[in-house]
Structures are given as C-alpha cells and as structure tokens.
Design an enzyme around this catalytic site. Structure first.
Site, PDB file in Angstrom:
ATOM      1  N   TYR A 150       3.358   6.665  10.048  1.00 40.66           N
ATOM      2  CA  TYR A 150       2.547   5.501   9.666  1.00 40.66           C
ATOM      3  C   TYR A 150       3.430   4.394   9.063  1.00 40.66           C
ATOM      4  O   TYR A 150       3.263   3.218   9.386  1.00 40.66           O
ATOM      5  CB  TYR A 150       1.447   5.912   8.677  1.00 40.66           C
ATOM      6  CG  TYR A 150       0.356   4.872   8.552  1.00 40.66           C
ATOM      7  CD1 TYR A 150      -0.756   4.905   9.386  1.00 40.66           C
ATOM      8  CD2 TYR A 150       0.441   3.831   7.624  1.00 40.66           C
ATOM      9  CE1 TYR A 150      -1.754   3.940   9.301  1.00 40.66           C
ATOM     10  CE2 TYR A 150      -0.547   2.859   7.530  1.00 40.66           C
ATOM     11  CZ  TYR A 150      -1.644   2.927   8.367  1.00 40.66           C
ATOM     12  OH  TYR A 150      -2.624   1.968   8.280  1.00 40.66           O
ATOM     13  N   TYR A 178      -9.713   5.407   6.909  1.00 39.91           N
ATOM     14  CA  TYR A 178      -9.942   5.765   8.317  1.00 39.91           C
ATOM     15  C   TYR A 178     -10.992   6.876   8.310  1.00 39.91           C
ATOM     16  O   TYR A 178     -10.747   7.952   7.747  1.00 39.91           O
ATOM     17  CB  TYR A 178      -8.661   6.298   8.953  1.00 39.91           C
ATOM     18  CG  TYR A 178      -7.594   5.242   9.197  1.00 39.91           C
ATOM     19  CD1 TYR A 178      -7.497   4.605  10.430  1.00 39.91           C
ATOM     20  CD2 TYR A 178      -6.672   4.891   8.207  1.00 39.91           C
ATOM     21  CE1 TYR A 178      -6.513   3.654  10.683  1.00 39.91           C
ATOM     22  CE2 TYR A 178      -5.687   3.938   8.443  1.00 39.91           C
ATOM     23  CZ  TYR A 178      -5.620   3.321   9.686  1.00 39.91           C
ATOM     24  OH  TYR A 178      -4.641   2.377   9.926  1.00 39.91           O
ATOM     25  N   LYS A 182       0.151   0.358  15.084  1.00 42.45           N
ATOM     26  CA  LYS A 182       1.524   0.349  15.614  1.00 42.45           C
ATOM     27  C   LYS A 182       1.851  -0.803  16.566  1.00 42.45           C
ATOM     28  O   LYS A 182       3.022  -0.997  16.917  1.00 42.45           O
ATOM     29  CB  LYS A 182       1.811   1.677  16.343  1.00 42.45           C
ATOM     30  CG  LYS A 182       1.944   2.847  15.422  1.00 42.45           C
ATOM     31  CD  LYS A 182       3.291   2.857  14.721  1.00 42.45           C
ATOM     32  CE  LYS A 182       3.270   3.589  13.406  1.00 42.45           C
ATOM     33  NZ  LYS A 182       3.172   2.733  12.221  1.00 42.45           N
ATOM     34  N   PRO A 231      -5.328   0.777  18.457  1.00 37.02           N
ATOM     35  CA  PRO A 231      -4.967   0.276  17.129  1.00 37.02           C
ATOM     36  C   PRO A 231      -5.033   1.301  15.986  1.00 37.02           C
ATOM     37  O   PRO A 231      -4.644   0.995  14.861  1.00 37.02           O
ATOM     38  CB  PRO A 231      -5.988  -0.855  16.884  1.00 37.02           C
ATOM     39  CG  PRO A 231      -7.118  -0.587  17.806  1.00 37.02           C
ATOM     40  CD  PRO A 231      -6.571   0.158  18.975  1.00 37.02           C
ATOM     41  N   HIS A 235       0.852  -1.200   0.000  1.00 38.18           N
ATOM     42  CA  HIS A 235       0.000   0.000   0.000  1.00 38.18           C
ATOM     43  C   HIS A 235       0.885   1.246   0.000  1.00 38.18           C
ATOM     44  O   HIS A 235       1.708   1.426   0.889  1.00 38.18           O
ATOM     45  CB  HIS A 235      -0.922   0.000   1.221  1.00 38.18           C
ATOM     46  CG  HIS A 235      -2.136  -0.863   1.041  1.00 38.18           C
ATOM     47  ND1 HIS A 235      -3.292  -0.689   1.743  1.00 38.18           N
ATOM     48  CD2 HIS A 235      -2.367  -1.896   0.182  1.00 38.18           C
ATOM     49  CE1 HIS A 235      -4.192  -1.582   1.346  1.00 38.18           C
ATOM     50  NE2 HIS A 235      -3.643  -2.336   0.411  1.00 38.18           N
TER      51      HIS A 235
HETATM   52  P1  RFL Z   1       0.707 -11.298  21.914  1.00 33.84           P
HETATM   53  O1  RFL Z   1       0.330 -11.383  20.483  1.00 33.84           O
HETATM   54  O2  RFL Z   1      -0.331 -10.942  22.903  1.00 33.84           O
HETATM   55  O3  RFL Z   1       1.393 -12.680  22.305  1.00 33.84           O
HETATM   56  C1  RFL Z   1       1.698 -12.998  23.648  1.00 33.84           C
HETATM   57  C2  RFL Z   1       1.660 -14.496  23.795  1.00 33.84           C
HETATM   58  O4  RFL Z   1       2.002 -14.840  25.123  1.00 33.84           O
HETATM   59  C3  RFL Z   1       1.122 -15.855  25.596  1.00 33.84           C
HETATM   60  N1  RFL Z   1       1.100 -15.771  27.065  1.00 33.84           N
HETATM   61  C4  RFL Z   1       1.769 -16.614  27.872  1.00 33.84           C
HETATM   62  N2  RFL Z   1       2.548 -17.662  27.607  1.00 33.84           N
HETATM   63  C5  RFL Z   1       3.092 -18.326  28.670  1.00 33.84           C
HETATM   64  N3  RFL Z   1       2.851 -17.992  29.964  1.00 33.84           N
HETATM   65  C6  RFL Z   1       2.071 -16.950  30.280  1.00 33.84           C
HETATM   66  N4  RFL Z   1       1.845 -16.616  31.526  1.00 33.84           N
HETATM   67  C7  RFL Z   1       1.493 -16.204  29.213  1.00 33.84           C
HETATM   68  N5  RFL Z   1       0.669 -15.139  29.144  1.00 33.84           N
HETATM   69  C8  RFL Z   1       0.445 -14.885  27.843  1.00 33.84           C
HETATM   70  C9  RFL Z   1      -0.193 -15.527  24.929  1.00 33.84           C
HETATM   71  O5  RFL Z   1      -1.058 -16.669  24.855  1.00 33.84           O
HETATM   72  C10 RFL Z   1       0.258 -15.058  23.554  1.00 33.84           C
HETATM   73  O6  RFL Z   1       0.323 -16.113  22.613  1.00 33.84           O
HETATM   74  O7  RFL Z   1       1.897 -10.234  22.136  1.00 33.84           O
HETATM   75  P2  RFL Z   1       3.144  -9.863  21.147  1.00 33.84           P
HETATM   76  O8  RFL Z   1       3.820 -11.098  20.643  1.00 33.84           O
HETATM   77  O9  RFL Z   1       3.923  -8.833  21.871  1.00 33.84           O
HETATM   78  O10 RFL Z   1       2.454  -9.208  19.857  1.00 33.84           O
HETATM   79  C11 RFL Z   1       1.776  -7.987  19.938  1.00 33.84           C
HETATM   80  C12 RFL Z   1       0.666  -7.928  18.892  1.00 33.84           C
HETATM   81  O11 RFL Z   1      -0.128  -9.089  19.005  1.00 33.84           O
HETATM   82  C13 RFL Z   1      -0.216  -6.669  19.056  1.00 33.84           C
HETATM   83  O12 RFL Z   1       0.573  -5.555  19.369  1.00 33.84           O
HETATM   84  C14 RFL Z   1      -1.025  -6.351  17.774  1.00 33.84           C
HETATM   85  O13 RFL Z   1      -1.920  -7.359  17.463  1.00 33.84           O
HETATM   86  C15 RFL Z   1      -1.787  -5.027  17.930  1.00 33.84           C
HETATM   87  N6  RFL Z   1      -2.621  -4.707  16.776  1.00 33.84           N
HETATM   88  C16 RFL Z   1      -2.078  -4.152  15.631  1.00 33.84           C
HETATM   89  N7  RFL Z   1      -0.741  -3.952  15.539  1.00 33.84           N
HETATM   90  C17 RFL Z   1      -0.200  -3.458  14.392  1.00 33.84           C
HETATM   91  O14 RFL Z   1       1.036  -3.259  14.349  1.00 33.84           O
HETATM   92  N8  RFL Z   1      -0.962  -3.190  13.267  1.00 33.84           N
HETATM   93  C18 RFL Z   1      -2.314  -3.375  13.274  1.00 33.84           C
HETATM   94  O15 RFL Z   1      -2.948  -3.187  12.228  1.00 33.84           O
HETATM   95  C19 RFL Z   1      -2.932  -3.842  14.496  1.00 33.84           C
HETATM   96  N9  RFL Z   1      -4.245  -4.060  14.562  1.00 33.84           N
HETATM   97  C20 RFL Z   1      -4.010  -4.934  16.828  1.00 33.84           C
HETATM   98  C21 RFL Z   1      -4.802  -4.591  15.700  1.00 33.84           C
HETATM   99  C22 RFL Z   1      -4.610  -5.484  17.972  1.00 33.84           C
HETATM  100  C23 RFL Z   1      -5.978  -5.689  17.997  1.00 33.84           C
HETATM  101  N10 RFL Z   1      -6.510  -6.275  19.176  1.00 33.84           N
HETATM  102  C24 RFL Z   1      -7.488  -7.279  19.193  1.00 33.84           C
HETATM  103  C25 RFL Z   1      -5.907  -6.023  20.473  1.00 33.84           C
HETATM  104  C26 RFL Z   1      -6.163  -4.780  15.716  1.00 33.84           C
HETATM  105  C27 RFL Z   1      -6.766  -5.302  16.876  1.00 33.84           C
HETATM  106  C28 RFL Z   1      -8.271  -5.451  16.859  1.00 33.84           C
HETATM  107  C1  PHB Z   2      -6.568  -4.280  10.565  1.00 32.72           C
HETATM  108  O1  PHB Z   2      -6.622  -4.540   9.354  1.00 32.72           O
HETATM  109  O2  PHB Z   2      -6.913  -5.101  11.424  1.00 32.72           O
HETATM  110  C2  PHB Z   2      -6.119  -2.932  10.996  1.00 32.72           C
HETATM  111  C3  PHB Z   2      -5.569  -2.081  10.060  1.00 32.72           C
HETATM  112  C4  PHB Z   2      -5.168  -0.808  10.452  1.00 32.72           C
HETATM  113  C5  PHB Z   2      -5.315  -0.424  11.758  1.00 32.72           C
HETATM  114  C6  PHB Z   2      -5.839  -1.284  12.698  1.00 32.72           C
HETATM  115  C7  PHB Z   2      -6.247  -2.560  12.324  1.00 32.72           C
HETATM  116  O3  PHB Z   2      -4.939   0.843  12.115  1.00 32.72           O
END
Ligand code: RFL
Ligand code: PHB
Length: 389
Positions: A384, A200, A296, A292, A72
């Site tokens: 971004y 957005y 980031k 989100p 993108h």
């Molecule tokens: P995670 O992915 O939460 O993984 C942590 C892992 O640790 C396990 N765990 C344990 N294991 C052993 N013992 C314990 N006591 C434990 N406690 C927990 C868990 O089961 C899990 O498997 O953290 P990590 O690896 O730091 O990754 C971070 C990302 O997952 C998170 O920052 C992103 O998903 C955030 N996020 C987005 N980030 C972006 O850069 N771009 C995006 O477009 C974006 N969109 C989003 C998002 C997060 C969202 N939600 C649901 C919070 C959109 C959404 C809706």
């Molecule tokens: C997504 O596709 O899940 C998504 C994309 C951009 C964002 C947050 C979530 O800023």
C-alpha cells in the site's frame, strides 16, 4: 518545430516527466487534447506513495503539497461491523499522504508555466511517425493548422484512450486484461471526513470506501452495477447505501450533504507489453490500468516516470542508452506487482455476482488473516505504501 522529447498527454505523468527533464536541461513539448480546465476538473486519485512525494520534491513542485497534504500512518478495513486498522508506521515505519491528483496536476501546470515549458492544448489528430527509426516526428492539428514536431523521443503519457499505445504494431504489442463485473460510484462532498483514516469496507451489500481530500472535503465510493446510471443515484440514495455498508459506529457519525461531483468508473486490470517501441515509450495509464482499490494508478504512473526520466537523463548526459533499452523491463516488473496488489484487494473487498458460499468463506478467512496476522498486514502495508523503485 523541434524538441528533444515530445510528450503526448498533459495529465500527471506527462507533466511530471516534463518537469523532471526540464531540470536536467532537456527540452520538451507537451501535447494535450483537452483544455487545462478540463484536465483539472477530473476528480481522480487521492493517495500518494512516498515515492511520488519524493519525485514531486525532486521536481521542485512539492511546496504546496508539503503544507496542505495529510499524512496517513495507516488505513482501516471493515467487514460488516468489524473494523480494524493496519498501521503502516508500526509495521514498516512508513506512511502515505492524502493530496488530490487535481491539486498535484495544478502544481505541475503552475511549475510548467513558471519555467516557460511549451504546452499545446486542444490538439487533435495526434500521430506518431517513424518511432522505430532514429528520427521520429509527431503531427497534429492545433489552432486550425497542421503542425509537425521533429524529436529524439516520444513519451506516450496519453492515458488509456490515447493514441500512443495504438502506434505500437499489433504484431509487437500484447495486451492482458481483466474486466471486473462492477464499477465504483463516487461522490465528492463538502463535509468533514467520517474518520481520520480511509475505511475500505466489505459488506454483504458490496464494497464501500470512505476517503477524503481535506478536513471539509470528503470522497466516498460504493460498488455499483455496471448498468447503473448516474441520474438514477440521488444523493439521498447514495448516503443511504453507504451507511448500510460501513460499520454502524461509523455510519452514526457520518455527516452527509449535497454532492459536488458524482461519477461512475468501471473497474479493470490491464497491461500492454512492451512499454517501449523504438523511440516511443508508454507511461502511466497509456500502458496499464489497475482497479482503484489499491490506490495504485497514479502511483504506478509515477514509477514509470521515474524509470523513463532516469533513462533519458543517462542518454543525454552520459550518452548511455542502457536505461532506454531496459525501460520496458524495469517498469513492467513493478507494474505487475501493483497489478497483483490491486487485483488482490479488489477480490478481497468486493462482492461478485457469481460468488458461491465457499468463495464467501474464503474471502472472510482472508480478511481475518489480515486482521490477526502480522505477516499478512506487513505484506499489505508494504504494497500500500508502495514497493521501492
Ligand atoms: P491521465 O490522467 O489519463 O492523463 C492522460 C492525458 O492525456 C490526454 N490525452 C491526449 N492528449 C493528446 N492527444 C491524445 N490523443 C490524447 N489522448 C488522451 C488526456 O486528455 C489526459 O489529460 O493519465 P496519466 O497521466 O498516466 O495518469 C494516470 C492517473 O490519472 C490514474 O492512474 C489515476 O487517476 C488512477 N486512480 C488512482 N490512482 C492512485 O494512485 N491513487 C488513487 O487513489 C486513485 N484513485 C483513480 C482513483 C482513478 C479513478 N478513475 C476515475 C479512473 C480513483 C478513480 C475514481
Ligand atoms: C480517493 O480518495 O479517491 C481514493 C482513495 C483510495 C483509493 C481509491 C480512491 O483506493
């Protein structure tokens, strides 16, 4: 059991770190609380910065991503019916890619399997001991047995609800938090994306986001109240609400269909300092959360992994502990910039319950500034696509 590095958490941070260390001959064990299927079912991030794409290449796991991702060159912002594009390529010559966190995690697990990396799933009661000494160890239960791994270092990659952060004594740890008064209701549907870039949208009914995973898989979000219950949102109600929040020209071509996933996520900004305590390092969501809006979260987790990998490799290869000593400071410097961007975009694009007419005028003026001023657009584009590591 012994390992040079114990990685608590088998999410994207833990797996990417494990893979990078493996390539340098550093031995790791990953401890994951859930099953692999559970981790892979969580629908999360979709946008990857170039820095993360490059780390996937460095880790030798970018093959499928290179084939299946979508590049993108910009993103769209709307305010009611006004729609404009921020073109990263023209402004700063860079881009982001669309590749789901689920796919990236899948690729990392496949690579870990292929290299024989040790991963223990469904661990319970993980405890990190003596992290402030030269001989830390980790205990846990798995397969009904109490187990212990002695190690040189522990990487706390266990997300916001993990145990690693709590291991740092209260007297050392300081937490900074802002909880936003709304959440995001998200759905995934097997329909073509409504636009070839993300949109957005700021509207009088609240924020909405049109995102995607591939040409027949769309991800949409609408801002919702924290009290909303997922059962109360039918697919029909979701599509109706989304259409009212995006420009009419876009709503007219929106293809709707049944949702294959639906969830509500609260929005918060959170940072825990420091990110190192003795031989324990925090990485990713274990140390910080962003709303989100700026995409980031995963990307900031990746920059932590970059600094930590660098620090550990220098320690093992060159007996140089400078990277270890400065890890927290370096990682936090970038974390706070990502926090600022995510907080600013959240404020810019959402409707707040206590917003006054004055606040609304300010928000409007800021969106116009982003529409018409190249300097504002350049700042947005640089943040971004991701600030340099
Ligand atoms: P995670 O992915 O939460 O993984 C942590 C892992 O640790 C396990 N765990 C344990 N294991 C052993 N013992 C314990 N006591 C434990 N406690 C927990 C868990 O089961 C899990 O498997 O953290 P990590 O690896 O730091 O990754 C971070 C990302 O997952 C998170 O920052 C992103 O998903 C955030 N996020 C987005 N980030 C972006 O850069 N771009 C995006 O477009 C974006 N969109 C989003 C998002 C997060 C969202 N939600 C649901 C919070 C959109 C959404 C809706
Ligand atoms: C997504 O596709 O899940 C998504 C994309 C951009 C964002 C947050 C979530 O800023």
């Amino acid at each position: 059991m012994r390992s040079q590095v114990v990685i608590v958490g088998g999410g994207p941070s833990g797996l990417l770190l494990g893979q990078l260390l493996h390539l340098k001959g550093i031995d790791t064990v990953v401890l994951e609380r859930k099953t692999r299927d559970y981790v892979l079912r969580r629908i999360r991030a979709g946008i990857l910065e170039t820095g993360l794409v490059n780390m996937m290449r460095e880790a030798g796991v970018a093959g499928r991503m290179e084939k299946e991702c979508y590049v993108h060159h910009g993103t769209c912002i709307s305010y009611e019916n006004e729609l404009f594009d921020i073109n990263f390529r023209e402004l700063i010559g860079q881009n982001v890619v669309v590749y789901g966190q689920t796919e990236l995690t899948h690729d990392l697990y496949d690579a870990r399997d292929a290299t024989g990396g040790r991963t223990i799933f469904e661990v319970e009661g993980v405890e990190i001991h003596d992290a402030d000494s030269d001989a830390p160890y980790v205990t846990f239960t798995a397969d009904g047995r109490n187990q212990r791994i002695d190690c040189d270092f522990v990487a706390g990659c266990d997300g916001f609800h993990g145990v690693s952060r709590q291991t740092i004594p209260d007297s050392v740890r300081k937490e900074y938090e802002k909880v936003f008064p709304f959440g995001w209701l998200g759905i995934l549907s097997e329909t073509p994306p409504v636009h070839d870039e993300l949109i957005y949208a700021n509207s009088s009914r609240g924020f909405a986001l049109c995102s995607m995973r591939n040409e027949n898989l769309s991800r949409y979000y609408v801002q919702c109240a924290l009290t909303d219950k997922i059962e109360a949102w039918s697919d029909e109600a979701f599509w109706d609400e989304l259409k009212r929040r995006i420009p009419e020209s876009v709503a007219d071509r929106l293809v709707t269909g049944p949702s294959i996933e639906k969830s509500i996520a609260p929005l918060r900004s959170f940072v825990s300092e420091p990110m190192r305590w003795g031989r324990l390092f925090l990485c990713g969501d274990a140390a910080h959360i962003v709303p989100p809006t700026g995409a980031k979260g995963l990307n900031t987790a990746a920059s932590d992994v970059h600094y930590l990998n660098d620090a550990l490799v220098r320690y093992y290869q060159d007996k140089d502990s400078h990277g270890i000593e400065t890890y927290s400071e370096k990682a936090l410097s970038r974390v706070w910039k990502a926090e600022r961007f995510s907080w600013a975009t959240t404020n810019l694009l959402h409707r707040f319950p206590d917003q006054t007419d004055f606040d609304l005028k300010m928000q409007r003026a800021e969106i116009q500034s982003l529409h018409y001023h190249e300097t504002a657009q350049t700042w947005f584009a640089q943040n971004y696509v991701g600030l340099p590591y």
